[in-house]
Design a protein around this motif. Structure first.
Motif, PDB file in Angstrom:
ATOM      1  N   GLY A 204       0.811  -1.212   0.000  1.00 17.65           N
ATOM      2  CA  GLY A 204       0.000   0.000   0.000  1.00 17.65           C
ATOM      3  C   GLY A 204       0.840   1.255   0.000  1.00 17.65           C
TER       4      GLY A 204
ATOM      5  N   ARG B  68      -7.772  -1.786  -2.098  1.00 16.85           N
ATOM      6  CA  ARG B  68      -6.971  -2.831  -1.478  1.00 16.85           C
ATOM      7  C   ARG B  68      -7.355  -4.239  -1.926  1.00 16.85           C
ATOM      8  NH1 ARG B  68      -6.771  -0.750   4.775  1.00 16.85           N
ATOM      9  NH2 ARG B  68      -8.992  -0.357   4.431  1.00 16.85           N
TER      10      ARG B  68
ATOM     11  N   HIS C  25      -8.962  -6.101   5.445  1.00 21.58           N
ATOM     12  CA  HIS C  25      -7.877  -5.238   4.987  1.00 21.58           C
ATOM     13  C   HIS C  25      -6.770  -5.135   6.029  1.00 21.58           C
ATOM     14  CE1 HIS C  25     -10.049  -4.216   1.444  1.00 21.58           C
ATOM     15  NE2 HIS C  25     -11.013  -3.606   2.086  1.00 21.58           N
TER      16      HIS C  25
END
Length: 619
Positions: free
Chosen positions: A275, A518, A606
């Protein structure tokens, strides 16, 4: 001194080398001074780099040089060099930075004096040739029109002359300096990623046409150039940042094939994840075909893999030949500017704002005395507030003009003089302020053969750097991604940021907003839902402006570029957020009808490191 790597000369034969460890210690001029020492002492590295130049910084350095002809470089870099030079020489760590700004030769000389005072004898080189401001006449005579990249206007439309003009050089000058044994290399304006691709090409002995390898190093360089941003700085998904200490600075381990691992030293704050790397890859880009002076790096071909905690691999980057023209950043003196902000409290906010504007410019003799007037009412107030401050709005008045006196204390003094004759509760956020000079940014292109890319050592030896093969780019071969069908079913109106991350920034007068998800299902929805018109609805400021949309399915991302949002560049912008740093978070705050199936808030959906693709392995 132990120069263990000085045998890496051009044309030498050697066994395949381990990856080169290139560390960053600065993301901008003014970054953490201790970062250089921390990166050198925090673990093994081979090259210490630092990025000190933004498009605004060149104008700041110009203003510094006007006051002091010996200025024009990032002075904080000298403090960092003093901290680490001896250790770097002992360990064979090379230092490479673009801190030279408008005066790389001067900076190199200052480092030489500093080294002598420390009883050290490094081999110091500087890279220049980027500064073409004194050559514009001859270049225009040779047919260069220097058309503005966004508007297409030729430079001849202007009656004034730029005060700075710098071409973006590539990394081969750095490579050549290191191959000749330099311990310290300082540059003027080079592409930010060249601070990484140049040392990587030196270490691995790459050729000018090793475009895939160079593209991989360019991608790594783009990730680490802004320091802690790659390690969780400015990262939107707060639940993923479990270590809330100030983030560490990043380093890239670049292998001989151009693949890399982005990581940080043990024990430092923040996180390196797919990320955080995605966010930085999307920062301040346009087309995924990321064009540089040495290669085009096709960001839509790369793959990210979480190898281990705080270790993200970038692989599969395709590269192609660079354009035959270099980007040039010019700055003009735009005149003077000043801003005063009125605080308006309680009732009748809009009527008070209209009255304040009318009264102010009556006292000043009319708005026509200024070249530009920008008035913005910023509403922070809400009814029946529990605290005084929560009942206030700001009226932000900015003026520009060529008369320093009128724009300066005459303007700001009137704002203060209204204190007892204006609306009820009038006060300002600052006392009267003087005018400041602002710059106008002009991005353009130049035939690369007209630029003399040079490497000069302090002993006087100078080398011209040959140009790499150029001529354009192919598609690079976008990575093949199988996406699921967008989900349907019931929706819920929630902030877009519930499922979408964002990173935004400036590119001259343009702003970019990179958006990613995500998981693939969320991306499939975002890709089908968010077109240009819907983006304009999310960002009303984009109305009437060109908006460019790009897809990067390998990153589960979209990138939007708003052309002209920042006007004539950061130095001239009148937006409260002139660099568009908060624009991405604003987009995330906008409400959208999102499929309820994407809003699962289960503990593992997540969680940092949770695999969302078969090729991603979590910590």
């Amino acid at each position: 001194m132990n120069h263990t790597l000085s045998t890496r000369t051009e044309g030498s034969l050697h066994e395949p080398l381990r990856p080169v460890r290139i560390a960053n210690c600065s993301g901008f001029y003014g970054d953490t001074l201790a970062a250089a020492r921390n990166m050198v002492e925090g673990g093994p590295i081979d090259v210490l780099t630092g990025d000190y130049l933004a498009e605004l910084t060149i104008f700041i350095l110009y203003r510094a040089r006007r006051k002091d002809p010996a200025a024009g470089y990032a002075k904080t870099f000298l403090t960092q060099v003093e901290d680490v030079l001896g250790t770097c020489l002992d360990r064979g760590v090379r230092i490479v930075a673009n801190a030279g700004g408008l005066a790389p030769a001067t900076l190199a000389e200052e480092i030489g004096k500093l080294a002598a005072n420390l009883d050290l004898s490094p081999k110091i080189a500087y890279v220049d040739g980027d500064d073409i401001v004194d050559r514009l006449g001859e270049m225009r005579s040779a047919g260069e029109e220097f058309r503005h990249l966004d508007t297409g206007r030729p430079l001849s439309d202007r009656t004034d002359s730029p005060v700075t003009a710098n071409a973006y050089l590539g990394g081969w000058g750095i490579t050549q300096a290191l191959r000749a044994g330099a311990d310290v290399v300082v540059t003027g304006r080079v592409a930010d990623a060249a601070l990484v691709s140049g040392p990587a090409a030196w270490w691995h002995g790459w050729a000018h046409d090793d475009f895939d390898r160079l593209a991989g190093a360019i991608a790594a360089g783009h990730v680490i150039e802004c320091g802690p941003q790659a390690c969780g700085g400015n990262y939107p998904f707060l639940d993923e940042i479990t270590d809330r200490r100030y983030p560490g600075f990043p380093l890239a381990e670049i292998a001989a094939d151009g693949s890399s691992v982005i990581t940080k030293h043990p024990g430092t704050g923040g996180i390196v994840s797919t990320g955080t790397v995605t966010a930085q890859l999307l920062y301040e880009i346009g087309d995924p075909a990321y064009a540089g002076p040495d290669a085009v790096s096709h960001f839509d071909t790369l793959e990210l893999t979480q190898q281990a905690p705080n270790r993200v691999e970038i692989s599969g980057v395709r590269g192609s030949a660079p354009p035959d023209r270099l980007k040039v950043a010019m700055n003009f003196l735009g005149g003077y500017r000043n801003t005063m902000t009125f605080v308006i409290t309680g009732l009748d906010i809009e009527e008070k704002a209209r009255w304040a504007r009318q009264q102010m410019f009556e006292l000043l003799g009319g708005e026509e005395r200024f070249d530009e007037v920008d008035v913005q009412l910023l509403r922070f107030d809400h009814a029946d507030a529990d605290r005084n401050a929560e009942a206030t709005a700001h009226l932000r008045v900015t003026v520009k003009g060529s008369n320093e006196r009128v724009v300066g204390r005459e303007f700001s003094g009137v704002a203060t003089a209204m204190a007892v004759g204006g609306y009820a509760g009038l006060h300002t956020t600052t006392p009267p302020t003087p005018a400041s000079v602002f710059g106008v940014y002009w991005p353009t292109l130049l035939q690369r053969d007209l630029v003399d890319h040079r490497v000069t050592f302090l002993d006087g030896k100078c080398h011209l750097v040959p140009n790499p093969p150029a001529g354009g780019s192919d598609s690079g071969g976008r990575a093949s991604i199988d996406l699921p069908e967008p989900p349907d079913g019931p929706t819920r109106r929630v902030p877009l940021g519930t499922v979408v991350g964002a990173r935004s920034g400036d590119k001259g007068g343009n702003a970019n907003v990179g958006l990613w998800t995500r998981d693939e299902v969320s991306y499939s929805w975002l890709r089908s839902w968010l077109d240009v018109e819907r983006f304009r609805e999310l960002v009303p400021e984009a109305a009437g402006l060109e908006v460019r949309r790009y897809e990067l399915p390998n990153l589960r991302a979209l990138n939007f570029v708003i052309v002209g949002l920042l006007g004539d560049g950061v130095a001239a912008s009148t937006r409260p957020d002139p660099q568009a740093k908060g624009l991405g978070e604003y987009v995330r705050s906008r409400y959208a009808e999102i499929p309820e199936s994407l809003l699962d808030t289960g503990p593992d959906r997540h969680r940092p490191g949770t695999p969302t693709r078969p090729d991603i392995v979590g910590p």
